[in-house]
Scaffold this motif. Structure first.
Motif, PDB file in Angstrom:
ATOM      1  N   SER A 197      -5.380   0.870   7.422  1.00  9.29           N
ATOM      2  CA  SER A 197      -5.100   2.239   6.982  1.00  9.29           C
ATOM      3  C   SER A 197      -5.429   3.199   8.114  1.00  9.29           C
ATOM      4  O   SER A 197      -6.036   2.801   9.118  1.00  9.29           O
ATOM      5  CB  SER A 197      -5.950   2.574   5.746  1.00  9.29           C
ATOM      6  OG  SER A 197      -7.265   2.952   6.136  1.00  9.29           O
ATOM      7  N   LEU A 251      -2.591   3.607   0.302  1.00  9.63           N
ATOM      8  CA  LEU A 251      -2.138   3.876   1.661  1.00  9.63           C
ATOM      9  C   LEU A 251      -1.280   5.136   1.728  1.00  9.63           C
ATOM     10  O   LEU A 251      -1.407   5.934   2.659  1.00  9.63           O
ATOM     11  CB  LEU A 251      -1.356   2.674   2.201  1.00  9.63           C
ATOM     12  CG  LEU A 251      -2.185   1.407   2.463  1.00  9.63           C
ATOM     13  CD1 LEU A 251      -1.284   0.278   2.943  1.00  9.63           C
ATOM     14  CD2 LEU A 251      -3.293   1.680   3.471  1.00  9.63           C
ATOM     15  N   LEU A 254      -3.676   7.997   1.730  1.00 12.01           N
ATOM     16  CA  LEU A 254      -4.377   8.150   2.997  1.00 12.01           C
ATOM     17  C   LEU A 254      -3.449   8.630   4.118  1.00 12.01           C
ATOM     18  O   LEU A 254      -3.902   9.248   5.084  1.00 12.01           O
ATOM     19  CB  LEU A 254      -5.041   6.832   3.398  1.00 12.01           C
ATOM     20  CG  LEU A 254      -6.250   6.412   2.550  1.00 12.01           C
ATOM     21  CD1 LEU A 254      -6.744   5.034   2.967  1.00 12.01           C
ATOM     22  CD2 LEU A 254      -7.372   7.434   2.675  1.00 12.01           C
ATOM     23  N   GLU A 255      -2.177   8.339   3.979  1.00  9.73           N
ATOM     24  CA  GLU A 255      -1.203   8.779   4.984  1.00  9.73           C
ATOM     25  C   GLU A 255      -0.687  10.189   4.716  1.00  9.73           C
ATOM     26  O   GLU A 255       0.134  10.716   5.474  1.00  9.73           O
ATOM     27  CB  GLU A 255      -0.041   7.788   5.023  1.00  9.73           C
ATOM     28  CG  GLU A 255      -0.442   6.425   5.618  1.00  9.73           C
ATOM     29  CD  GLU A 255       0.564   5.329   5.332  1.00  9.73           C
ATOM     30  OE1 GLU A 255       1.573   5.625   4.636  1.00  9.73           O
ATOM     31  OE2 GLU A 255       0.343   4.188   5.770  1.00  9.73           O
TER      32      GLU A 255
END
Length: 360
Positions: A197, A251, A254-255
C-alpha cells in the motif's frame, strides 16, 4: 488543583478518606483499586480514575483482591443510587427470568426519576442502564459457556428470552457464534491477506461475518505474528482469494479514491469501547477531534484518558478511524502503526476532501 490532581494526590498518599469517592485503575495490570490500597504505586502514565467500580469494569478492569474496592461505601448520593441500580440489574439477570429491569423499574427501586437516573448513570458508568445490562448479560453468558454450561442453560441463566437474541448479535459482540465460543474459540476460521500500500504493507483479516483486523507495517511476518497473538485460539490461514475484495477497498481508501473504507466488521469490545468507536465513525474524513472532545460528546468530559485507551485497542484501524483522534493539545499522539502513518492518513483524507470541495 483540578479533580484529577486531587485524586492523584489522594491515591499516592493512600488517603482512606477518599475510599468510596472514586477508584483507581492500572493499565499495566488491568486491575482497579480503592485509593488507600496498600499495593505498590504504578507509573503515573498507567493510572486511570473512575467514579465507581462498575465504570472501571465496563472499561475492562478487574477488582483488586487485596483492597476489595467494591466494598467501599459510596460517599455521593448519586453514586449510591447508580451503584444500587447496577445491583438491581445484576440481581434480575442472576434470577434468569424476565430479562433486565426497565428504566422506570430501576428509578423506582433507587428512589429517583427515570430521567435523572438515565443522565447520572450514563455520566458515571459511561453507558446507559440498558447498555450496561446488555454487557453484563453477555459477560455472564460467555462465562457460563467457559464453565461448561450447555448453550440452552447458559441462555436461560443469563436472562435471554430466546436463543435468537444472542445469536443475532454474536458477530458484533462475541466475534463468533456461541457454540464456537463455548469451545474457547477453537475451530473459528480467520483468513487474512497482505498487500503493498502507499503506507507500507497492509494486513486485512476477517471471518465469514466481517473484518476483524486491519494492520499497517513494513514486515509481513511481524503483521502475521501480531494477528496470531491477538486471536490465539482461532484457526488463522492466509487466504488472498477470499480477502481480496476487502483488501481492495482498503487500498482504494489509502490511495485517496474513497472517503472511508465501508466494510462489514466482526470485532469485540466492551460497551464503553463501542461507544467510543461509534463517536470515531462520526468524525468526517479529513477532520479530527481531541480525546476530550469525544469524551464530552459521550457525556463524560473527564474520561479523555479512557477514550484514548479505547482508541488504542481498536483492532480495525482505518475502518474505525482512530487516526482522527488527537491529543487535547491538538498534537498527534499514540498511533499503533506509527505517528508518521497517522499524519499521512490525515493528509490524504484532507487532500481528497479539498479536491471534492473544489469540484463541487
Amino acid at each position: 488543583m483540578d479533580q484529577t490532581d486531587k485524586r492523584f494526590d489522594a491515591f499516592m498518599n493512600r488517603d482512606k478518606s477518599a475510599d468510596g469517592s472514586f477508584v483507581v485503575a492500572v493499565t499495566s495490570t488491568h486491575i482497579y483499586c480503592r485509593p488507600s490500597c496498600p499495593a505498590r504505586r504504578p507509573k503515573p502514565e498507567n493510572i486511570r480514575f473512575y467514579d465507581l467500580p462498575e465504570a472501571a469494569e465496563q472499561a475492562g478492569f478487574r477488582a483488586c483482591k487485596r483492597c476489595h474496592p467494591r466494598d467501599a461505601a459510596a460517599q455521593d448520593p448519586d453514586v449510591r443510587r447508580v451503584r444500587r441500580a447496577c445491583e438491581v440489574i445484576a440481581a434480575r439477570l442472576a434470577g434468569g427470568e424476565g430479562g433486565p429491569p426497565t428504566l422506570d423499574e430501576l428509578a423506582e427501586a433507587v428512589g429517583t426519576s427515570a430521567s435523572h437516573l438515565q443522565r447520572r448513570f450514563r455520566k458515571l458508568v459511561g453507558v446507559s442502564p440498558r447498555d450496561y445490562a446488555d454487557q453484563l448479560r453477555l459477560t455472564g453468558f460467555k462465562g457460563r459457556l467457559r464453565d461448561g454450561d450447555d448453550i440452552a442453560g447458559a441462555l436461560y441463566e443469563s436472562g435471554y428470552g430466546s436463543p435468537s437474541r444472542v445469536y443475532e448479535r454474536a458477530g458484533a459482540t462475541m466475534g463468533m457464534t456461541p457454540a464456537t465460543y463455548a469451545k474457547g474459540g477453537k475451530g473459528a476460521r480467520m483468513g487474512y491477506a497482505i498487500a503493498a500500500s502507499p503506507l507500507g504493507r497492509v494486513l486485512v483479516a476477517g471471518t465469514v461475518t466481517g473484518v476483524s483486523a486491519i494492520y499497517l507495517g513494513d514486515d509481513e511476518a511481524f503483521l502475521a505474528a501480531e494477528l496470531r497473538a491477538e486471536y490465539p485460539l482461532a484457526e488463522i490461514v492466509r487466504d488472498e482469494a477470499a480477502l481480496g475484495p476487502l483488501v481492495a477497498v482498503v487500498l482504494r481508501y489509502l490511495e485517496g479514491d474513497l472517503p472511508h473504507p465501508e466494510l462489514p466488521l466482526d470485532v469485540q469490545g466492551t460497551a464503553f469501547q463501542r461507544r467510543v468507536w461509534q463517536e470515531l465513525m462520526a468524525i468526517p474524513a479529513g477532520e479530527t477531534a481531541t480525546y476530550k472532545d469525544l469524551a464530552v460528546r459521550m457525556g463524560q468530559p473527564k474520561a479523555a484518558r479512557a477514550v484514548g485507551r479505547a482508541c488504542a485497542t481498536n483492532p480495525v484501524s482505518l475502518a474505525i478511524p482512530c487516526h482522527r483522534a488527537i491529543g487535547t493539545d491538538g498534537a498527534l499522539h499514540g498511533y499503533r502503526w506509527g505517528l508518521d502513518r497517522k499524519q499521512a492518513i490525515l493528509a490524504r483524507e484532507r487532500a481528497r476532501r479539498g479536491k471534492a470541495v473544489a469540484a463541487a
